[in-house]
Design a protein around this motif. Sequence first.
Motif, PDB file in Angstrom:
ATOM      1  N   GLU A   3       2.939   8.978  -7.470  1.00  0.00           N
ATOM      2  CA  GLU A   3       3.715   7.819  -7.866  1.00  0.00           C
ATOM      3  C   GLU A   3       3.050   7.112  -9.120  1.00  0.00           C
ATOM      4  O   GLU A   3       3.498   6.388  -9.572  1.00  0.00           O
ATOM      5  N   ASN A   4       1.590   7.318  -8.943  1.00  0.00           N
ATOM      6  CA  ASN A   4       0.680   6.557 -10.070  1.00  0.00           C
ATOM      7  C   ASN A   4       0.916   7.297 -11.241  1.00  0.00           C
ATOM      8  O   ASN A   4       1.111   6.508 -12.343  1.00  0.00           O
TER       9      ASN A   4
ATOM     10  N   GLN B 183      -0.726  11.315   2.242  1.00  0.00           N
ATOM     11  CA  GLN B 183      -0.326   9.951   1.488  1.00  0.00           C
ATOM     12  C   GLN B 183      -1.098   9.912   0.185  1.00  0.00           C
ATOM     13  O   GLN B 183      -0.745   9.210  -0.719  1.00  0.00           O
ATOM     14  N   GLU B 184      -2.344  10.375   0.026  1.00  0.00           N
ATOM     15  CA  GLU B 184      -3.331  10.507  -1.133  1.00  0.00           C
ATOM     16  C   GLU B 184      -2.315  11.187  -2.249  1.00  0.00           C
ATOM     17  O   GLU B 184      -2.221  10.734  -3.510  1.00  0.00           O
TER      18      GLU B 184
ATOM     19  N   LEU C 146       1.010  11.625  -2.440  1.00  0.00           N
ATOM     20  CA  LEU C 146       2.214  10.991  -2.709  1.00  0.00           C
ATOM     21  C   LEU C 146       1.629   9.719  -3.578  1.00  0.00           C
ATOM     22  O   LEU C 146       2.285   9.530  -4.591  1.00  0.00           O
ATOM     23  N   ASP C 147       0.493   8.933  -3.467  1.00  0.00           N
ATOM     24  CA  ASP C 147       0.128   8.047  -4.106  1.00  0.00           C
ATOM     25  C   ASP C 147      -0.248   8.522  -5.560  1.00  0.00           C
ATOM     26  O   ASP C 147       0.009   7.789  -6.783  1.00  0.00           O
ATOM     27  N   LYS C 148      -0.759   9.886  -5.734  1.00  0.00           N
ATOM     28  CA  LYS C 148      -0.863  10.388  -6.988  1.00  0.00           C
ATOM     29  C   LYS C 148       0.356  10.471  -8.073  1.00  0.00           C
ATOM     30  O   LYS C 148       0.218  10.206  -8.990  1.00  0.00           O
TER      31      LYS C 148
ATOM     32  N   GLU D  73      -3.307  11.630   6.134  1.00  0.00           N
ATOM     33  CA  GLU D  73      -4.037  10.904   4.834  1.00  0.00           C
ATOM     34  C   GLU D  73      -3.933  11.914   3.710  1.00  0.00           C
ATOM     35  O   GLU D  73      -3.750  11.149   2.599  1.00  0.00           O
TER      36      GLU D  73
ATOM     37  N   SER E 235       9.556   8.517   1.830  1.00  0.00           N
ATOM     38  CA  SER E 235       9.191   8.563   0.547  1.00  0.00           C
ATOM     39  C   SER E 235       8.893   9.884   0.087  1.00  0.00           C
ATOM     40  O   SER E 235       9.118  10.302  -1.048  1.00  0.00           O
TER      41      SER E 235
ATOM     42  N   ASN F 182       3.918   5.773 -12.828  1.00  0.00           N
ATOM     43  CA  ASN F 182       3.564   4.365 -13.422  1.00  0.00           C
ATOM     44  C   ASN F 182       3.009   4.582 -14.551  1.00  0.00           C
ATOM     45  O   ASN F 182       3.356   3.657 -15.422  1.00  0.00           O
TER      46      ASN F 182
ATOM     47  N   LEU G 163       6.742   6.963   5.238  1.00  0.00           N
ATOM     48  CA  LEU G 163       6.056   7.714   4.515  1.00  0.00           C
ATOM     49  C   LEU G 163       7.067   9.050   4.252  1.00  0.00           C
ATOM     50  O   LEU G 163       7.113   9.618   3.259  1.00  0.00           O
TER      51      LEU G 163
ATOM     52  N   HIS H  17       5.034   3.264  10.018  1.00  0.00           N
ATOM     53  CA  HIS H  17       4.516   3.553   8.555  1.00  0.00           C
ATOM     54  C   HIS H  17       4.837   5.119   8.548  1.00  0.00           C
ATOM     55  O   HIS H  17       4.789   5.569   7.345  1.00  0.00           O
TER      56      HIS H  17
END
Length: 177
Positions: A99-100, A92-93, A95-97, A89, A39, A103, A36, A32
């Motif tokens: 990528e979102n 990851q948060e 990175l999600d932000k 963590e 990414s 999107n 990460l 994992h």
Amino acid sequence: MAKKQRNEIDWTDEEEEIIWVSKSEIKRDAEHLKKLGASLIELNSANLAKMPIDDTLREAIELAQRLRLEARRRQIQYIGKLLRNVDHEPIQEALDKVENRHNQQQALLHKLELIRDELIEQGDSAINPLVDEYPTLDRQHLRNLIRAAQKEKQANKPPKNYREIFQYLKSTIIEQN
């Protein structure tokens, strides 16, 4: 009853509970973290600057972005190792932000394409609800672009005004948002 020998350890006196982690779980976590890291390598420099990472990790990521093939794979392994030593963590948060946000941007562009197609299909009747929703749109300019795009479509000409409608909607609506 057996007597307790001097070198025996009494595990019942321990206050901390020992948590056993299987080797498979450790491998899954490492995999994992490698994903990460991969990414993070795919990010551009502007988005990478937004990541809450230390300098060592940032340098390793920047190096991996320049490497190819086997060297890149080894560097990703190294980045995964570095990520094991930090709290991943927040990374990851972040990175999600990022990528979102991408999107959401894509969804907005798709919405604008649908609006453009609807405007060309329905003509003037579709302009009023759109101008009500986005009051900064210039009704007359939009009407002229729509009519020109409809004429282009009928004459099988290149879709210059079709693209201009999209660019106009994009610039106006994104500014308003």
